[in-house]
Scaffold this motif. Structure first.
Motif, PDB file in Angstrom:
ATOM      1  N   VAL A 169      -5.799   0.859  29.179  1.00 37.61           N
ATOM      2  CA  VAL A 169      -5.658   2.315  29.171  1.00 37.61           C
ATOM      3  C   VAL A 169      -4.564   2.807  30.120  1.00 37.61           C
ATOM      4  O   VAL A 169      -4.005   2.023  30.879  1.00 37.61           O
ATOM      5  N   GLU A 170      -4.329   4.110  30.076  1.00 35.24           N
ATOM      6  CA  GLU A 170      -3.243   4.695  30.866  1.00 35.24           C
ATOM      7  C   GLU A 170      -3.727   5.326  32.170  1.00 35.24           C
ATOM      8  O   GLU A 170      -2.932   5.869  32.915  1.00 35.24           O
ATOM      9  N   SER A 171      -5.018   5.241  32.445  1.00 34.37           N
ATOM     10  CA  SER A 171      -5.536   5.765  33.718  1.00 34.37           C
ATOM     11  C   SER A 171      -6.990   5.344  33.872  1.00 34.37           C
ATOM     12  O   SER A 171      -7.636   4.961  32.904  1.00 34.37           O
TER      13      SER A 171
ATOM     14  N   HIS B 219      -9.336   7.367  34.565  1.00 34.73           N
ATOM     15  CA  HIS B 219     -10.134   8.404  33.908  1.00 34.73           C
ATOM     16  C   HIS B 219     -10.381   7.997  32.453  1.00 34.73           C
ATOM     17  O   HIS B 219     -11.502   8.068  31.950  1.00 34.73           O
ATOM     18  N   SER B 220      -9.312   7.522  31.807  1.00 33.00           N
ATOM     19  CA  SER B 220      -9.454   7.079  30.423  1.00 33.00           C
ATOM     20  C   SER B 220     -10.208   5.754  30.341  1.00 33.00           C
ATOM     21  O   SER B 220     -10.891   5.491  29.352  1.00 33.00           O
TER      22      SER B 220
ATOM     23  N   SER C 280     -13.765   6.632  30.354  1.00 26.67           N
ATOM     24  CA  SER C 280     -14.036   7.384  29.119  1.00 26.67           C
ATOM     25  C   SER C 280     -14.156   6.427  27.931  1.00 26.67           C
ATOM     26  O   SER C 280     -15.073   6.536  27.113  1.00 26.67           O
ATOM     27  N   ALA C 281     -13.214   5.488  27.852  1.00 24.49           N
ATOM     28  CA  ALA C 281     -13.250   4.510  26.756  1.00 24.49           C
ATOM     29  C   ALA C 281     -14.491   3.629  26.879  1.00 24.49           C
ATOM     30  O   ALA C 281     -15.122   3.281  25.874  1.00 24.49           O
TER      31      ALA C 281
ATOM     32  N   ILE D   3     -17.387   4.455  28.086  1.00 15.26           N
ATOM     33  CA  ILE D   3     -18.566   5.199  27.632  1.00 15.26           C
ATOM     34  C   ILE D   3     -18.601   5.215  26.102  1.00 15.26           C
ATOM     35  O   ILE D   3     -19.639   4.960  25.487  1.00 15.26           O
TER      36      ILE D   3
ATOM     37  N   ILE E 280     -16.116  11.323  35.444  1.00 16.14           N
ATOM     38  CA  ILE E 280     -16.704  10.578  34.330  1.00 16.14           C
ATOM     39  C   ILE E 280     -17.841   9.661  34.807  1.00 16.14           C
ATOM     40  O   ILE E 280     -18.677   9.245  34.012  1.00 16.14           O
TER      41      ILE E 280
END
Lengths: 392, 307
Positions: free
Chosen positions: A56-58, A60-61, A64-65, A67, A91
């Motif tokens: 991912v790019e962060s 946070h993502s 998120s991914a 989850i 998150i």
């Protein structure tokens, strides 16, 4: 039985993740966690594990991914540290609120500003109340053992909560140590494929993450509180089962030389190793000191702590993160609250140490032990919060 | 193009939600659900649609639906897509699942663009739909990167010194196309056939696809709730909202507007532009008109149309 190998903390966690047969790993590199995700991506790219690695790019993502993947019923892992954990902060609460049994490796590190890449507990202490089960390992061996247990604890239907396994940045993440690893088959037997409680199976549609207004929100949170309480039983069971498999004993906390101790140090993670060595040395000189090292920090093991404290007269609690403006730092506040609640009237003082990777030496610990013994003898605390190793 | 009689009768986005009367986004959601081709999971970013359609213990969704946060719909969709991929590979799941991420313009143009960019770059097989009501309508009409020049919002008010938003709308499709994705399109609920056809087409793409659909908002754009579709149609017919698609880099204008209606007809219908008709805001009005003209020319040229 397993075999013995040399692994850093990061590698030990990555190896455990590999043996746990994860389905999805979504992560972003950050020092000192980087090697954890590098090794996992190597496993995936070499076909050593059949998992999707979402680069991912962060952070946070990343979470998120994770989850999203966890809600499909997949077994999910991520890893982070410091600013990355801070970026995930929002998150973290969603992961626990939606009851996603994600396991996360954290290589604890200081937070900016000023920028610092070295180890302290500021990152995880900042996420203290996010509803995750939080475990601190003392060594790469413990990190390895806890990751395997963490999946089993997280995925248990009585729990269904995310678990973080913490290792001290650089001190554990980058130091190679002797690690005894289990056979793949034994891990698979201990940890069968995940059986999700409920998933977003589109053939049986459900709505996840609805808006909960004041009429329902509190009840949902209360269920989380109960799940964390219930996790006590599950952690205990998993520890017992793991002991028969690995012949290594785990629990909520470890006690060292506590039987007739008059004074004790309580601390998390790798510092406990140094404290144990110093305690052994002091014991040989007839000084009655011991060490208590909580493995599980959330849920906080009150009963176990009271039992471990026994008849100790003074305790020095070591915190590696600052709760700015608070009467005590985080671990110490929890311990004082626990002692008060159980009617234990003994002397406690707090030592803030090691911020931004500042070393804590055996001599520092010896001084703390001696002060604790002095407090035990006189019953008087000279200084409630000490700053160990800081140039004033 | 899909035929009316081919559309499923079943409503997978049900009535009884709490979107405002005349909400364009609600109509867009209903139309979206008419285009599905099989098992589907919807990921919804925080926004009007999310808060109004799933107030616990109610839900308007008859497909599996997930909300995590405001800025991460594309990241959540990435995780779901990746998980189904590996579960299928391991024999733990046997169906193909369409993953649709839905977010408003705030959750797309602004706070969510990083997650969107990341997911497009990684090439996840999912459809991203941005319903654009041109402001943060869920929090009460604040300007976003999608708000047009001159529009009055609560954070770009029609002030005595600055009359409405000074900046111009971001080119979302341009940004998405720059990622080299296979399919991107704009759409309008006034052209239901075009929109529903595009949703299906985008689902059929193997990889990421993006649809940017106009979502008239009576509350925030300030017009009569009975006029939503009229506003959406005028947006297209005044060339304010070009309807086009980009397939493998090739642009195509789907709705040609050879004789555009005056932009003023579209602007005059909406309270958010009222102040532009005062003499002192003449320059802002002209700037907006100029932007619409140039934007149309740019898109038409990309589509190989004469302007």
């Amino acid at each position: 039985m397993g075999k013995v190998t040399g692994l850093t903390g990061n590698e030990a966690i990555a190896y455990a993740v590999k043996q746990c047969n994860v389905d999805v790993v979504a992560a972003y590199p950050i020092t000192p966690q980087t090697i954890m995700v590098e090794v996992i991506s190597e496993y995936v790219y070499n076909g050593e594990i059949d998992a999707e690695y979402v680069c991912v790019e962060s952070e946070h993502s990343a979470l998120s991914a994770c989850i999203g993947a966890s809600l499909t019923g997949a077994r999910v892992f991520t890893a982070t540290a410091s600013q990355g954990l801070a970026l995930m902060h929002e998150i973290l609460y969603v992961a626990s609120g939606l009851r996603c049994p994600i396991v996360m490796g954290v290589a604890n590190r200081a937070l900016s500003a000023p920028l610092n890449i070295h180890g302290d507990h500021s990152d995880m202490m900042g996420s203290r109340d996010c509803g995750w089960i939080q475990i601190y390992a003392e060594s790469p061996q413990e990190a390895y053992d806890w990751i395997i247990q963490a999946f089993k604890i997280a995925e248990d239907h009585r729990v269904l909560l995310p678990v973080s396994v913490n290792i001290d940045g650089f001190i554990l993440s980058h130091s190679m140590e002797r690690v005894e690893i289990l056979e793949d088959g034994d891990v698979s037997k201990f940890l069968p494929p995940r059986k999700p409680f409920i998933t977003i199976d589109p053939t049986k549609p459900i709505t996840v993450g609805a808006l909960c207004l004041p009429d329902y929100y509190f009840e949902v949170k209360f269920q989380q509180i109960q799940a964390l309480k219930e996790s006590f039983n599950v952690i205990r069971e998993v520890n017992a089962e793991y002991e028969t498999l690995a012949e290594r004993k785990y629990g909520f906390l470890e006690t060292y030389a506590m039987d007739d101790a008059e004074a004790a140090i309580i601390c998390l993670g790798s510092t406990a190793g140094t404290a144990k060595a110093v305690a052994m040395d002091l014991r040989s000189k007839g000084k009655k000191v011991g060490v208590i090292k909580p493995w599980v920090y959330r849920p906080f093991p009150e009963e176990e702590l009271i039992k471990a404290v026994g008849d100790v007269k003074a305790i020095a609690v070591l915190d590696r993160a600052c709760s700015f403006g608070a009467p005590f730092n985080a671990l110490c506040s929890d311990i004082i609250a626990t002692l008060y609640r159980h009617g234990k009237d003994l002397r406690v003082f707090n030592c803030l140490y090691g911020l931004g990777g500042r070393d804590i030496t055996p001599n520092d610990l010896k001084i703390i032990f001696e002060e604790a013994l002095e407090v035990a003898k006189t019953g008087k605390v000279k200084e409630y919060v000490k700053y160990v190793g800081v140039r004033e | 193009m899909v035929r009316l009689q081919d559309l499923p009768v079943e409503e997978l986005f049900t009535s009884g939600h709490r979107l405002c009367a005349g909400c364009g986004a609600g109509t867009v959601m209903r139309m979206t659900m008419k285009a599905l081709r099989g098992p589907t999971v919807v990921v919804n970013a925080t926004g009007c649609v999310e808060v109004a359609s799933t107030i616990y213990p109610y839900t308007s969704w008859k497909v599996s639906w997930v909300h995590i946060a405001f800025e991460n719909a594309a990241a959540v969709a990435s995780g779901i897509e990746a998980a189904y991929k590996v579960l299928r590979r391991k024999g733990l799941w046997d169906k193909y699942v369409d993953v649709i991420a839905i977010a408003g313009d705030g959750g797309t143009f602004d706070i969510g663009i990083q997650a969107l960019s990341g997911a497009l770059e990684r090439g996840h097989d999912f459809l991203y739909i941005c319903y654009d009501n041109e402001a943060y309508m869920n929090t009460g009409i604040q300007r976003s990167g999608a708000t047009p020049h001159g529009a009055a919002t609560t954070t770009s008010p029609a002030g005595r010194k600055i009359p409405g938003k000074p900046e111009f709308k971001k080119d979302l499709i341009g940004i998405c196309v720059a990622h080299g994705i296979e399919y991107a399109a704009t759409a309008s609920p006034a052209y239901w056939n075009d929109y529903i056809t595009k949703v299906r087409k985008a689902l059929e793409v193997d990889g990421p696809a993006v649809i940017h659909v106009f979502a008239p908002c009576p509350t925030g754009m300030r017009f009569d709730p009975s006029k939503s579709i009229e506003v959406a149609r005028l947006a297209v017919q005044t060339r304010y909202w070009p309807v086009y698609e980009v397939e493998r880099g090739k642009y195509k204008l789907n709705i040609k507007v050879p004789q555009p209606k005056p932009l003023l007809e579209f602007l005059k219908m909406q309270g958010r532009f009222t102040h532009l008709f005062q003499p002192e805001a003449q320059r802002e009005l002209e700037a907006l008109q100029m932007w619409v003209e140039e934007n149309w020319k740019r898109i038409a040229t990309l589509c190989g149309e004469k302007t």
